[in-house]
Design an enzyme around this catalytic site. Sequence first.
Site, PDB file in Angstrom:
ATOM      1  N   LYS A  52     -57.745   7.323   4.317  1.00 43.57           N
ATOM      2  CA  LYS A  52     -57.836   6.955   2.897  1.00 43.57           C
ATOM      3  C   LYS A  52     -58.047   5.444   2.760  1.00 43.57           C
ATOM      4  O   LYS A  52     -58.890   4.994   1.984  1.00 43.57           O
ATOM      5  CB  LYS A  52     -56.563   7.393   2.153  1.00 43.57           C
ATOM      6  N   GLN A  96     -47.848   9.655   0.092  1.00 39.70           N
ATOM      7  CA  GLN A  96     -48.257  10.704   1.025  1.00 39.70           C
ATOM      8  C   GLN A  96     -47.119  11.706   1.238  1.00 39.70           C
ATOM      9  O   GLN A  96     -45.972  11.320   1.470  1.00 39.70           O
ATOM     10  CB  GLN A  96     -48.680  10.060   2.364  1.00 39.70           C
ATOM     11  N   ASP A 119     -53.381  11.405  -7.455  1.00 37.80           N
ATOM     12  CA  ASP A 119     -53.232  12.721  -6.822  1.00 37.80           C
ATOM     13  C   ASP A 119     -53.251  13.831  -7.871  1.00 37.80           C
ATOM     14  O   ASP A 119     -53.386  15.007  -7.527  1.00 37.80           O
ATOM     15  CB  ASP A 119     -51.897  12.794  -6.068  1.00 37.80           C
TER      16      ASP A 119
HETATM   17  N1  GUN Z   1     -50.349  15.583   2.001  1.00 38.44           N
HETATM   18  C1  GUN Z   1     -51.308  16.486   2.293  1.00 38.44           C
HETATM   19  N2  GUN Z   1     -52.286  16.460   1.364  1.00 38.44           N
HETATM   20  C2  GUN Z   1     -51.939  15.524   0.459  1.00 38.44           C
HETATM   21  C3  GUN Z   1     -52.553  15.027  -0.731  1.00 38.44           C
HETATM   22  O1  GUN Z   1     -53.626  15.448  -1.165  1.00 38.44           O
HETATM   23  N3  GUN Z   1     -51.881  14.035  -1.364  1.00 38.44           N
HETATM   24  C4  GUN Z   1     -50.692  13.546  -0.924  1.00 38.44           C
HETATM   25  N4  GUN Z   1     -50.117  12.591  -1.636  1.00 38.44           N
HETATM   26  N5  GUN Z   1     -50.104  13.986   0.173  1.00 38.44           N
HETATM   27  C5  GUN Z   1     -50.733  14.968   0.859  1.00 38.44           C
END
Ligand code: GUN
Length: 304
Positions: A52, A96, A119
């Site tokens: 990311k 995350q 998100d």
């Molecule tokens: N963990 C796995 N997929 C995601 C996601 O799309 N966003 C976040 N914040 N954590 C994750």
Amino acid sequence: MAQILDGAALAAAIQHDVAEEVKQLAARGIRPGLAAVLVGHVPASQIYVRNKVQACAELGISSDLLTPPDRITTEEMLALVDQLNRRDDIDGILIQLPLPAHIDSKRLLDAIDPAKDVDGFHPVNSGRLLAGRPALAPCTPAGVLEILKRSHLPIAGQHAVVVGRSDIVGKPVAALLLHADATVTICHSKTRDLPSITRQADILVAAIGRPGLITPEMVKPGATLLDVGINRLTTREAFDRFFQGNAQREAAFAKRGSVIVGDIHPKAFEIAGAYTPVPGGVGLLTIAMLMANTVRAAKMRREP
Ligand code: GUN
């Protein structure tokens, strides 16, 4: 032959468009910023967050990676989120998941300013999404819709069947398909006679986390199959159930001792009209949509 919906190509096209928007914002003196918060040492999370941050750098979005110590408390995390909510250089906040068990994830996600919730997990954004109002939508469901739209596959009037009812994928993807005028059915682990419903699907979204659950008998020939599942197979027996005789997958299994399969059995792809492979499908769009959401949040915050 079924059309393969290539996640890498679609993600590149989205990122190209996002980079253009970043340039337009730069001309106005605006640089979108993403804060990524990573707690703990889950290897998959570390890889996701690294990817990311790298995507931000490639597109001209600034990023701030915060890695508080594992022992950080919920209260301290709430204080951190509060600081990020107040920072004017931060347009998007991503915490995350999963967080260590001692942290109250729900309280934290609810503390993020909905305007910075890239998100799309905050109840304010889920509510706006369901009401059909402008909202930051969760990235994977938004990616599913982008695949359909950019591949010029029809949605309006189509019967879309979503298998899985999670807050992160099943429910929001159903809402997005509904707003695009599909007739939507949501199925889940308690659904009776699942095959009779999935066989009606013109568009089938599988997001239930069960390897190869959707078999060829459950698919209408010519349907569009969108596979959100990511399941790791580690035993020979499981491997053979899905990929026996597949030389390419055999080589991957021999090398790594595991392979990834989606929620749709690979044999079902053979009768589809179009499908997203696993790996190489929906998963690759999630980061592109996070970038798109960050730029959208930057714009929305300035022009509410
Ligand atoms: N963990 C796995 N997929 C995601 C996601 O799309 N966003 C976040 N914040 N954590 C994750």
